[in-house]
Write a protein that holds these residues in place. Sequence first.
Motif, mmCIF file in Angstrom:
data_model
loop_
_atom_site.group_PDB
_atom_site.id
_atom_site.type_symbol
_atom_site.label_atom_id
_atom_site.label_comp_id
_atom_site.label_asym_id
_atom_site.label_seq_id
_atom_site.Cartn_x
_atom_site.Cartn_y
_atom_site.Cartn_z
ATOM 1 N N ARG A 24 -6.992 22.349 -4.409
ATOM 2 C CA ARG A 24 -6.123 22.553 -4.167
ATOM 3 C C ARG A 24 -5.168 23.696 -4.668
ATOM 4 N NH1 ARG A 24 -4.697 19.124 -8.552
ATOM 5 N NH2 ARG A 24 -6.399 19.650 -9.983
ATOM 6 N N MET A 26 -2.480 25.150 -6.206
ATOM 7 C CA MET A 26 -1.455 25.041 -7.263
ATOM 8 C C MET A 26 -0.495 25.371 -6.798
ATOM 9 S SD MET A 26 -1.336 27.078 -10.882
ATOM 10 C CE MET A 26 -2.279 26.961 -11.378
ATOM 11 N N PRO A 29 4.426 27.024 -9.890
ATOM 12 C CA PRO A 29 4.946 26.553 -11.043
ATOM 13 C C PRO A 29 6.502 26.777 -11.109
ATOM 14 C CG PRO A 29 3.450 27.762 -12.089
ATOM 15 C CD PRO A 29 3.707 27.942 -10.317
ATOM 16 N N ALA A 32 8.403 23.794 -7.957
ATOM 17 C CA ALA A 32 7.551 23.136 -7.844
ATOM 18 C C ALA A 32 8.768 21.819 -8.569
ATOM 19 C CB ALA A 32 6.060 22.814 -8.232
ATOM 20 N N ASP A 34 9.814 18.776 -10.570
ATOM 21 C CA ASP A 34 8.502 17.879 -11.691
ATOM 22 C C ASP A 34 6.978 16.841 -10.758
ATOM 23 O OD1 ASP A 34 9.415 19.783 -13.742
ATOM 24 O OD2 ASP A 34 10.411 17.475 -14.502
ATOM 25 N N TRP A 37 5.037 18.290 -8.944
ATOM 26 C CA TRP A 37 4.167 19.203 -9.951
ATOM 27 C C TRP A 37 2.678 18.051 -10.375
ATOM 28 C CZ3 TRP A 37 1.869 24.165 -10.848
ATOM 29 C CH2 TRP A 37 1.276 23.764 -12.214
ATOM 30 N N TYR A 40 0.461 17.594 -7.770
ATOM 31 C CA TYR A 40 -0.174 17.934 -7.811
ATOM 32 C C TYR A 40 -1.253 17.796 -8.935
ATOM 33 C CZ TYR A 40 -3.037 22.739 -9.257
ATOM 34 O OH TYR A 40 -3.750 23.432 -9.935
ATOM 35 N N VAL A 41 -1.203 17.388 -10.154
ATOM 36 C CA VAL A 41 -2.004 17.745 -11.492
ATOM 37 C C VAL A 41 -2.540 16.629 -11.386
ATOM 38 C CG1 VAL A 41 -1.899 17.352 -14.043
ATOM 39 C CG2 VAL A 41 -0.095 19.377 -13.074
ATOM 40 N N PHE A 42 -2.512 15.328 -11.139
ATOM 41 C CA PHE A 42 -2.521 13.644 -11.339
ATOM 42 C C PHE A 42 -3.424 12.625 -10.168
ATOM 43 C CE2 PHE A 42 0.448 14.445 -14.518
ATOM 44 C CZ PHE A 42 -0.677 14.975 -15.620
ATOM 45 N N GLU B 681 -4.795 21.524 -16.961
ATOM 46 C CA GLU B 681 -3.241 21.515 -16.082
ATOM 47 C C GLU B 681 -2.283 20.513 -16.472
ATOM 48 O OE1 GLU B 681 -4.947 21.903 -11.977
ATOM 49 O OE2 GLU B 681 -3.724 23.914 -12.500
ATOM 50 N N SER B 682 -2.548 19.358 -17.052
ATOM 51 C CA SER B 682 -1.386 18.352 -17.920
ATOM 52 C C SER B 682 -1.084 18.890 -18.649
ATOM 53 C CB SER B 682 -2.503 17.028 -17.628
ATOM 54 O OG SER B 682 -3.366 16.800 -18.698
ATOM 55 N N GLN B 721 -10.835 31.992 -8.307
ATOM 56 C CA GLN B 721 -9.970 31.984 -8.115
ATOM 57 C C GLN B 721 -8.862 32.880 -8.037
ATOM 58 O OE1 GLN B 721 -8.535 28.231 -9.135
ATOM 59 N NE2 GLN B 721 -7.366 27.154 -7.612
ATOM 60 N N PHE B 860 3.714 32.434 -17.066
ATOM 61 C CA PHE B 860 2.367 31.445 -17.236
ATOM 62 C C PHE B 860 1.189 31.402 -18.072
ATOM 63 C CE2 PHE B 860 -1.494 29.836 -14.919
ATOM 64 C CZ PHE B 860 -1.642 28.835 -14.020
ATOM 65 N N ARG B 865 3.523 24.081 -18.018
ATOM 66 C CA ARG B 865 4.498 24.036 -16.284
ATOM 67 C C ARG B 865 4.448 22.092 -16.683
ATOM 68 N NH1 ARG B 865 7.731 20.967 -14.310
ATOM 69 N NH2 ARG B 865 8.131 21.241 -12.121
ATOM 70 N N ARG B 868 6.798 22.309 -19.762
ATOM 71 C CA ARG B 868 8.244 22.094 -19.221
ATOM 72 C C ARG B 868 8.377 20.563 -19.227
ATOM 73 N NH1 ARG B 868 8.768 26.889 -15.432
ATOM 74 N NH2 ARG B 868 7.414 27.898 -16.915
ATOM 75 N N ALA B 869 7.610 20.146 -17.701
ATOM 76 C CA ALA B 869 8.334 18.940 -17.447
ATOM 77 C C ALA B 869 8.239 17.417 -18.678
ATOM 78 C CB ALA B 869 6.707 18.118 -16.498
#
Lengths: 87, 982
Positions: A24, A26, A29, A32, A34, A37, A40-42, B681-682, B721, B860, B865, B868-869
């Motif tokens: 995927r 990204m 950040p 995007a 919430d 994002w 993308y993450v889940f 990433e989460s 990557q 970053f 991210r 932050r959310a």
Amino acid sequence: MKLMPCPVNGLRPVSEFVYGGEYRVMPDPDQASDVQWADYVFNRTSLPGIKREWWYHQPSGTWFIAERDVQADVVHRTYLPGEGPAT
Amino acid sequence: MTRLPRQPDEWIDRTQPLEFEFEGRSFSGFRGDTIVSALCAADVRLLGRSFKYHRPRGVLSAANHDINALVDDGRSLNVRADVTPLAAGMQLAPVNVFGTLAQDSASRIDRFSRFLPVGFYYKAFHRPKWAFPRWERAIRNLSGLGRIDTDAPRVRTPNRHAFCDVLVIGGGPSGMSAALAAAKAGAKVILAEENARLGGSLTYAIGAATNIRDTLAQFTREIGGHANIEVMTGTFASGIYTDRYVTLIDATKMTKVRAGAVTVATGVMEQPAVFRNNDLPGIMLGSAAQRLIHRYAVQPMRTAVVLAANTEGYAAALDLHWAGVSIAAIVDPRIEPERSDAADALATLKIPVLQRCVIREAVADAEGLGVSGVVVCNLSGREQPDLATRRTIACDGVAMSVGFAPANGLLHQAGARMRFDERIQQFVPEELAPRVFAAGRVNGVYELTDRLRDGERAAARALRELGIGSPNVEAARLVPPRCPTHPFPIVEHPDGKNFVDFDEDLTVQDFFNAVQEGFDSSELLKRYTTVGMGPSQGKHSNMNALRILARARNLSMAELGTTTSRPFIHPVPLSHLGGRGFTPVRLTPLHGRHERAGAVLMHAGVWLRPEYYAREGKNRSQCITEEVMAVRRGVGIIDVGTLGKIEVSGPDACKLLERVYTGRFDNLKVGMTRYAVMLDESGVVIDDGVVARLSEEHFYFTTTTTGAAAVYRELQRWIAQWKLNCGIVNLTGAMAAINLAGPRSREVLAKATTLNLDGAAFPYLGAREGMVAGVRARVLRVGFVGELGYEIHVPADRALHLWDTLMAAGAEAGIAPFGVEAQRLLRLEKAHIIIGQDTDGLTTPQEAGLDWALKMDKPFFVGQRSLRAMSSRKLKQRLAGFALPPEYTGPAPKECHLVIRGGDIAGRVTSVAYSPSLSRVIGLAMLPPELAVPDSTFQIRIDGGTMIEAQTVAVPFYDPRGERQRANLVELQTRKSSKEAS
């Protein structure tokens, strides 16, 4: 046991590989939302068809992308990141 | 049944008699016999009792489908007596018998069969409700095959790996021909044959074709002498997996074969005719009789009726005749008389053929344990037996040759699509999987010369795919000029007992009942009736069941299709699947030292580590306490070589660390270390470690023991990557690491190093490269256990030398090795968390109290991210330290015990231990934020449901200001003396 074509080492038994999930891109950040994002993450698609996936050849430490038909479990081609079409 | 004089190609060795016991009686057979052939030679025809009705049963196929002739040899369960080689001293007992075979008390169930129709257990015994468990117990006692001996010794079975160009499965004529053709062209071939010898039907189906013995001899000679062919007899393929990976099973091992191409030449399985009492001992397949005669020199019966609907049946009759069996009649249901050499020979011998007749039922002898005759009827125009013409023919055996089912399970597994060929009444492959080929009778090819050609054709196609030689490929499959299989070899009878499935005791009426109740597709029928679900997996029953279903629904076989075939083709012993129990563990180079020091070992990820060092006369907790106190008061030494150790260098090395860890590294000074936390990433904490900057573009860092491989892998992915210009090396195995900790560690290390250990020259969190014990080492000043400490990294092959040098240098200071348990306690006193123990798969850094390690103002890092959310949301839980009152003496809570508030789960204990330094039980717990502040009280529910009260306390529990790990020697000694003075 399945055989997986590693772009560096050729055809090897799949037990030498680690599956790295769907490939995927990204999102930025900072741009995007919430919701974007979190998507993308889940979220992952489980639709049949040809998917780009991360695979890792453990003995040689090679990450590569495999284009795999996830319904037929047939790998169409593999390439190193950045060397394939439009990655 | 008696032993015949020597047969031309018999498999038994008459010079080697073998004594054995069956049901307590002594018998004698020969090497080369199967258990069943040896019993048959001794005129034992009653070999077992059926699964459901406990009916007497004998030989059916002698080809691994005889589920009613299972025996127990005291070590293995459910040994298939029809194919298992006889061994000297075997003590065999039948399974599923209550009493003796001849007098099985459970056989009275047979009289109640009318009340036990298919699916009875779905319907009966449910009312009254209280009675059901009793019925269930009774049924469970009656059912099941064999008894497990839980004390049986473990059998370690090796696994073998093999590779070849062409794997040929099945050593009959087509398989031998395929193997030889491929080998001659230069391919490396493995030829696997289920039986003890090659040859397949050439070894038993002889009839008038006595010349096939020469064909067999020639093939055996050529194959045996060919360097390219490895022959594996007594070996069957249990399954075919992706990309032609085939498991071959023999008596002692499993061989996993990776084949370039696979040729399946597994042939066909002869199918029983269905008529009343077709299961009486003495009634067997024609091929079973032929196997007994030609392989084992056993006369299978004295007076036979042969039910023949194909050429093979006439050949079987001729074989019986030459074996001295008197043929009372050949019963042939077909309209057209048989035309073949065997039929001509039988005509010359004046053996009567009853054309257009069927066996309507078999008649049991006086004891009910064998056959004494058959009732034969003419067939009417509507394919029904004409009862007016019925007559009884006396015999003591029946040979049935009415047709075949292909042994195509492997082809199915490989993904072949099948088509029902009406001309031969058989499913044949329509479309095969890539590089999988079929040859011979499984491919619908029946005449011997055609089978040999079909083998060559399959070999040529395999060779073309593999690019070996320049093979000539014939396109077409060869269709036989005759139909070897009767389309409906089934005769109905009002009194039933006409068995379709001998494993599960299913009769014709059971299938009509199931269809009537709506289970009328092949998959539903299978599950409702359990047809094909017994140990033989439908090898002798599926085709007849489908024929009945097709008739009941008025469909063609092609319209019905078959059920799915899955591994294994035959049962595989669990010991074969278990293999050698290969669970690799990693040992550090110091393992021998730990063992010598009495270490009790524990698994830590893939590693074995000392849990603690056992000392004479002391229990576990005393030993651990002593180790802890050694570190707190003097000096301890621990092998931390299991930590992940990774080196990264290059212009982008710093950039990589900045992006994958939460902290800042661009401002980390050369020669200093910094604690580092990694998120996914989460935003969940997944790893931590210590990063040392060795030079501007060169970093060396540790990861957790269990995370090493995954962290290294993920870092490689990010580098690929992000296309970073840096190199990364995993030194986990290449480097050893030893942590020297305690107030006297500096004094001990000073004896072994040229490095300046002075507090100013080598401060807390410093990193130095220099010589320790004469070895080039990286030394990090760390404080994980909360004391002055040095983590010394050296090449793995120098670890022993370093350990021994430090132990010698520390002898005077009373140096003590300490294990993982002491380390866990020491760090708990400092409230240093262990990722994966104090955190789980959902824990964020804020919840783990790692806020201080987050640099949210960085551009970053992975997980930033998501944090932050989440930042706008209220924290749900937080890790906090707690302690039990010092006077508490009851049982301590354990890790994962729950924190209960108002009857609900509010949190859990993540770490807990008795702290010898603080003389009370301390721990960490995940708590609701409002409880996670010092001096709150909460309840922990411990084992047995007792609630105990705990109080949150500020952490670290021990040395809250961290003076000890920062300390230099002088300060400490000063403080110590002043304390003593006060």
